[in-house]
Design a protein around this motif. Sequence first.
Motif, short mmCIF file in Angstrom:
data_model
loop_
_atom_site.label_atom_id
_atom_site.label_comp_id
_atom_site.label_asym_id
_atom_site.label_seq_id
_atom_site.Cartn_x
_atom_site.Cartn_y
_atom_site.Cartn_z
N GLY A 114 0.74 -1.13 0.18
CA GLY A 114 0.01 -0.04 0.03
C GLY A 114 0.77 1.20 -0.11
N ALA A 115 1.61 1.52 0.88
CA ALA A 115 2.44 2.85 0.89
C ALA A 115 3.39 2.94 -0.06
N ALA A 116 4.11 2.00 -0.67
CA ALA A 116 4.91 1.91 -1.77
C ALA A 116 4.19 2.46 -3.03
N PHE A 117 2.95 1.59 -3.06
CA PHE A 117 2.03 2.21 -4.27
C PHE A 117 1.67 3.63 -4.23
N ASP A 118 1.05 3.83 -2.98
CA ASP A 118 0.68 5.13 -2.84
C ASP A 118 1.63 6.28 -3.45
N LEU A 119 2.88 6.08 -3.03
CA LEU A 119 3.91 6.84 -3.78
C LEU A 119 4.08 6.95 -4.96
N TYR A 120 3.94 5.62 -5.63
CA TYR A 120 4.03 5.60 -7.08
C TYR A 120 2.92 6.45 -7.77
N LEU A 121 1.92 6.16 -7.16
CA LEU A 121 0.60 6.96 -7.99
C LEU A 121 0.94 8.40 -7.83
N LYS A 122 1.41 8.95 -6.58
CA LYS A 122 1.65 10.12 -6.63
C LYS A 122 2.43 10.86 -7.75
N THR A 123 3.57 9.87 -8.40
CA THR A 123 4.55 10.40 -8.99
C THR A 123 4.15 10.26 -10.68
N ARG A 124 2.86 9.72 -10.69
CA ARG A 124 2.56 9.69 -12.17
C ARG A 124 2.03 11.01 -12.93
N SER A 125 2.04 11.33 -14.09
CA SER A 125 1.53 12.38 -14.62
C SER A 125 0.12 12.20 -15.04
N GLU A 126 -0.36 13.19 -15.36
CA GLU A 126 -1.85 13.22 -15.46
C GLU A 126 -2.34 12.34 -16.69
N ASP A 127 -1.59 12.21 -17.63
CA ASP A 127 -1.87 11.81 -18.61
C ASP A 127 -1.76 10.10 -18.51
N GLU A 128 -1.21 9.64 -17.54
CA GLU A 128 -1.07 8.39 -17.14
C GLU A 128 -1.87 7.93 -16.00
N LYS A 164 -4.64 -4.23 -7.73
CA LYS A 164 -3.54 -5.36 -7.43
C LYS A 164 -2.83 -4.65 -6.21
N TYR A 165 -2.31 -3.58 -6.16
CA TYR A 165 -1.81 -3.09 -4.89
C TYR A 165 -2.03 -2.34 -3.83
N SER A 166 -3.28 -1.85 -4.14
CA SER A 166 -4.06 -1.07 -2.97
C SER A 166 -4.47 -2.03 -1.91
N THR A 167 -4.17 -1.95 -0.66
CA THR A 167 -4.47 -2.93 0.26
C THR A 167 -5.56 -2.49 1.20
N ASP A 168 -6.17 -1.36 1.10
CA ASP A 168 -6.99 -0.83 2.14
C ASP A 168 -7.61 0.26 1.49
N THR A 228 -8.61 2.86 2.96
CA THR A 228 -8.40 4.21 3.27
C THR A 228 -6.63 4.53 2.65
N ASP A 229 -6.30 3.51 1.86
CA ASP A 229 -4.84 3.93 1.00
C ASP A 229 -5.29 5.23 0.14
N TYR A 230 -4.26 6.12 -0.03
CA TYR A 230 -4.23 7.00 -0.89
C TYR A 230 -4.84 6.56 -2.32
N PHE A 283 -6.67 3.89 -3.21
CA PHE A 283 -8.17 3.68 -3.26
C PHE A 283 -8.93 4.85 -3.13
N GLN A 284 -8.58 5.79 -2.50
CA GLN A 284 -9.26 6.96 -2.33
C GLN A 284 -9.35 7.81 -3.66
N PHE A 285 -8.14 7.71 -4.15
CA PHE A 285 -7.87 8.29 -5.68
C PHE A 285 -9.12 7.67 -6.44
N LEU A 286 -9.11 6.47 -6.47
CA LEU A 286 -10.11 5.57 -7.33
C LEU A 286 -11.46 6.22 -7.01
N ILE A 287 -11.98 6.35 -5.79
CA ILE A 287 -13.11 6.93 -5.55
C ILE A 287 -13.39 8.40 -5.79
N ASP A 288 -12.38 9.14 -5.50
CA ASP A 288 -12.59 10.59 -6.06
C ASP A 288 -12.46 10.79 -7.30
N ASN A 289 -12.12 9.93 -8.20
CA ASN A 289 -12.23 9.73 -9.83
C ASN A 289 -13.25 8.90 -10.33
#
Length: 527
Positions: free
Chosen positions: A173-187, A199-203, A205-207, A209-215
């Motif tokens: 979860g924590a590592a993937f949250d950081l990975y997602l924050k480093t992606r560009s808008e197009d990605e 595959k990688y979000s574990t809860d 409350t992870d950033y 999964f919340q990103f998925l909900i927000d979008n």
Amino acid sequence: MNNKIWIIAFMLCSGLVNAQVYFFKDDFGFEKALKRAERLNKAVFIDIQTTWCKPCREMEKNVFSDAGVAEFFNRNYISYKIDAEKGEGIEIAKKYGANAYPTLVFLNSKGEFVSKEVGGIGIEKLLKIGKIALSKEAGVLQQKMDAFSLGTMKESELLGYIEMLKEVGLNTGAAFDLYLKTRSEDELYTPEIYGQILKYSTDVTDYSFQFLIDNYNKFKNVVDSNNLDQVIFTRVLFKTYRNRESNGSSMLLFRSLEENGYKYVPAIQETYNLVVNYLKDSEKTNEFIEKSKTLLNEYPIATTSLTNEGIKYVIRNTDLENYMHQVIDDFSKEKPKAAGRIAGSLGLIYGMSRIYDKSLEYYKKAAEWTGDTETYGGVIKDFSEMLGYAKPENYGEKAPDFVLKDNNGKNVSLSDFKGKYVLIDFWASWCGPCKGEVSFLKEAFETYSDKDLVVLGITIDKNDEDWLNDLEKNSKPWKQITANNSKVQEEYNVKSIPRIMILNKKGEVISDNLRGVGILNALKKVL
């Protein structure tokens, strides 16, 4: 083949259900254990302890006896326990720098040092370090974990690191949250990112999964919206159950979902209500059934989650069992793969309760509806043998002869029964599942003992007093002999008990690994 389902079913239906990490000890020999590990391509786990070490005793009692720990270590490791203060243990402890106890040492299959942990630890941490040690790049993984913790990991290494964590079953979860924050808008709003979130979000409350909900609405345009809705439903409902256990609240999560246009919050809340307030109360089963019909009629999306909970309680109530069967069968017409996965879970539940015929029925449905014969084929084959419906792999093999002592101290030979059918039951006084087979063995003995059948119990107890006391307390009127101080267990390849087999009049195996009604099914064929 994916062996996970088979392993769980096998453990629950055999003597392995008495969970315990199996340790070789100094009477076996450390060098011999290393050779065995190399031959079997297994890693090595060494528990270096002392007789006076309190944390050692606590791990023995509370950690090594855990079913999950036992399954993981017995499957992946050759485990060896030594006393650091006597025999070969003195040199082994010195070799691995053990000066506090317990010291837990991990080696690869070649006997090369991988890592060690000092001091008593719990179940979760033992599994974690055991998984890390199994990694083909255990040293590399540890270095990457350190780099991530220190913030020195390169952005280009993140996804590879996340995958390594996933492979050994560690939290991503924590590592993937950081990975997602480093992606560009197009990605960000792509099927690829969606797949990675699943595959990688574990809860929830992870950033990520919340990103998925927000979008939510953006992702609905690029992925299967039904799949997206189901994923959110299942994970949020699971989190709601967990919040109840920890006295937490899901209200903020529900509000976030509704604000982003997700329309199934009422279905999540009602499913939760039905499971917690009706399903778990045996006196409210009929109310649960009626309310479930209303819920599923309005919100079919709840079917998977509600049924997965409902099947956990089918053993206690016939009405609930029949209702769950009907829901699963109806669901298979609309979503066969989802229904198939539920059927597989129900097959496991029946197997745990030793209702083997229904277990086999639902494993077959699981294979048919999912089309996944690789996952379910092995357990179907084994359960078919257990129930006497299929020939075992060793069909027609000549059973090794033996001469063993019975409970009166007299010699008994397999060849004494030439010209008769022989039902052999390998058992032990400490084996819970063995006791579950006694009623079927009694019925076999009473029904067929006058029809050319000999029932022969072979105990693998190491202490004669244990099995003799068991015979005094529990009626087993058929002939009983002991395999103690013999090679019978090895010659018959008995790796778990109960092990029940039938030999024909020529002493050849015709049925093996039988359970429950399978004993009677197999005998009916030949007698």
